[in-house]
Design an enzyme around this catalytic site. Structure first.
Site, short mmCIF file in Angstrom:
data_model
loop_
_atom_site.label_atom_id
_atom_site.label_comp_id
_atom_site.label_asym_id
_atom_site.label_seq_id
_atom_site.Cartn_x
_atom_site.Cartn_y
_atom_site.Cartn_z
N SER A 117 0.84 -1.20 0.00
CA SER A 117 0.00 0.00 0.00
C SER A 117 0.87 1.24 0.00
CB SER A 117 -0.86 -0.03 1.27
OG SER A 117 -1.41 1.23 1.51
N TYR A 141 -0.73 -0.49 10.40
CA TYR A 141 -1.07 -1.12 9.12
C TYR A 141 0.11 -0.97 8.15
CZ TYR A 141 -3.15 -1.50 4.47
OH TYR A 141 -3.40 -1.81 3.16
N LYS A 145 2.81 -3.80 6.37
CA LYS A 145 3.07 -3.93 4.92
C LYS A 145 4.58 -3.82 4.68
CE LYS A 145 -1.02 -4.59 3.28
NZ LYS A 145 -1.35 -5.86 2.66
N1 UFG Z 1 -12.89 10.87 3.65
C1 UFG Z 1 -13.81 11.81 4.09
N2 UFG Z 1 -14.98 11.33 4.61
C2 UFG Z 1 -15.27 10.01 4.72
C3 UFG Z 1 -14.32 9.07 4.25
C4 UFG Z 1 -13.13 9.55 3.72
O1 UFG Z 1 -13.58 13.00 4.03
O2 UFG Z 1 -16.34 9.67 5.23
C5 UFG Z 1 -11.62 11.35 3.05
C6 UFG Z 1 -10.42 10.86 3.81
O3 UFG Z 1 -10.09 11.72 4.88
C7 UFG Z 1 -9.36 10.85 2.70
C8 UFG Z 1 -10.16 10.54 1.43
O4 UFG Z 1 -11.51 10.83 1.77
O5 UFG Z 1 -8.81 12.10 2.55
C9 UFG Z 1 -10.07 9.08 1.03
O6 UFG Z 1 -10.38 8.28 2.16
P1 UFG Z 1 -10.62 6.70 2.09
O7 UFG Z 1 -10.98 6.27 3.48
O8 UFG Z 1 -11.54 6.38 0.98
O9 UFG Z 1 -9.20 6.15 1.68
P2 UFG Z 1 -7.81 6.33 2.43
O10 UFG Z 1 -7.02 7.29 1.58
O11 UFG Z 1 -7.89 6.67 3.84
O12 UFG Z 1 -7.34 4.82 2.45
C10 UFG Z 1 -6.83 4.17 1.36
C11 UFG Z 1 -6.97 2.66 1.55
C12 UFG Z 1 -6.19 2.20 2.75
C13 UFG Z 1 -4.80 2.69 2.64
C14 UFG Z 1 -4.77 4.20 2.45
C15 UFG Z 1 -3.41 4.76 2.25
O13 UFG Z 1 -8.31 2.31 1.70
O14 UFG Z 1 -6.20 0.80 2.82
O15 UFG Z 1 -5.49 4.52 1.28
O16 UFG Z 1 -3.43 6.13 2.54
F1 UFG Z 1 -4.12 2.40 3.76
#
Ligand code: UFG
Length: 340
Positions: A117, A141, A145
């Protein structure tokens, strides 16, 4: 037909990869404990139900299947949960992988493609992240990895286990035929939550942080279509099966979108605006994560052809509409699922 063992093949990215393997003329055999994965998502080959923490079971399956290659998805992937329950992550993601790699050594070390990741990069201010950027995870996490990436190198030295590490950016979208798709419980990802909000199935979407140093104050991410990810796995596997050396690739679209840009795309495609509510920053969220995808394009001849943001959202929206119908078919093992 080449048999490929796919750990975690009943999950979101794993099931899309099994479909791609099957299209490429290979036979995916899924090894999954069905804790996060779904029986209904195993459609393109056999299913061996088992847990990587059960060492005897994975050794037995490896000896029975004798795969020519392995794709290793099985593991947990929620950043927040890894902070509150690190043991779960070290046990499943790292100890489970030790059992898998040991089992593979018993059958002469077939090559392995491993799901890593972009989380391993931690907080970086680099505009486009290449594979040369220093790895400094900021949560358990990401640490697990990184640990497996190191472990793979050690097994290669000791037991000739060639491998490819794929560091995904934000996997999103669903199968164009809507046969399978994203279904997490609980759902935490931006696009499915924004769709649920726009469809009126959820209250306002919380926007985690509106004061980041980006054009509109919200986090920027690189959304990569799951079908493009699946294609990259098949290419990585073929590269190893053709005798290629171990390697490491970032997989993203190479384009960044802010949370607000994603929310606007969802509103446009669903045909009704996403109700939103500004909220505090989510701990551990980097401001910007966007891939430099040059290495995968050059070596694997891979192109993220499905990863236009509108296509990602349109396929996710189609799956969202279709999934109740798909999952209500008898015999799919979906009876206990909470599909709102
Ligand atoms: N976000 C919101 N509101 C929500 C959900 C997400 O504003 O309800 C924002 C988050 O803060 C982030 C963006 O949307 O800025 C994307 O969030 P996601 O949860 O969809 O994805 P992440 O970037 O947090 O996570 C993904 C993968 C993880 C991995 C990560 C690495 O799902 O497994 O990228 O940064 F670890």
């Amino acid at each position: 037909m080449k048999k490929i063992l796919v750990t975690g093949g009943a999950g979101y990215i794993g099931s899309h990869t099994c479909k791609a393997l099957s299209k490429a003329g290979m036979e995916p055999i899924v090894f999954d404990n069905l804790v996060l994965g779904h029986q209904w998502a195993v459609k393109w080959g056999g299913l061996e139900v088992g847990d990587l923490l059960d060492r005897d079971r994975i050794v037995d399956v490896a000896k029975k299947v004798r795969p020519e290659g392995v794709i290793h998805f099985a593991g947990h992937s929620c950043v927040g949960e890894s902070v509150s329950d690190p043991a779960k992550y070290w046990r499943n993601n790292v100890a489970g992988t030790i059992n898998l790699l040991d089992a593979l050594v018993y059958i002469n070390s077939p090559p392995v493609v491993f799901s890593s990741s972009c989380t391993v990069y931690g907080i970086t201010d680099v505009d486009l992240i290449s594979e040369n950027v220093a790895v400094e995870p900021i949560n358990p996490y990401g640490e697990t990895k990184r640990a497996v990436e190191i472990m793979l190198k050690d097994y290669e030295v000791a037991a000739d286990l060639r491998h490819i590490v794929l560091r995904y950016f934000n996997a999103a979208g669903s199968d164009a035929d809507a046969e399978i798709g994203e279904l997490h419980n609980p759902e935490t990802h931006l696009i499915p939550l924004a769709i649920a909000s726009a469809a009126g199935d959820m209250k306002a979407l919380k926007i985690f942080g509106t004061d980041y140093s980006t054009a509109d104050g919200t986090c920027v991410r690189d959304y990569i279509h799951v079908t493009d990810l699946a294609d990259a796995h098949v290419r990585a596997l073929n590269y190893l099966l053709d005798g290629g050396d171990s390697n490491l690739f970032n997989l993203g679209a190479g384009v960044g979108y802010s949370v607000r840009e994603v929310v606007d795309a969802v509103g446009r495609i669903v045909g009704s605006p996403v109700p939103t509510e500004p909220s505090v920053r989510r701990p551990g969220d980097p401001t910007r994560l966007v891939a430099d995808t040059g290495h995968a394009r050059e070596i694997l001849h891979w192109e993220p052809v499905n990863s236009d943001l509108d296509n990602i959202v349109a396929t996710a929206w189609r799956w969202y509409q279709m999934r109740k119908q798909v999952l209500s078919r008898p015999g799919l093992g979906a009876d206990k699922l909470d599909v709102s």
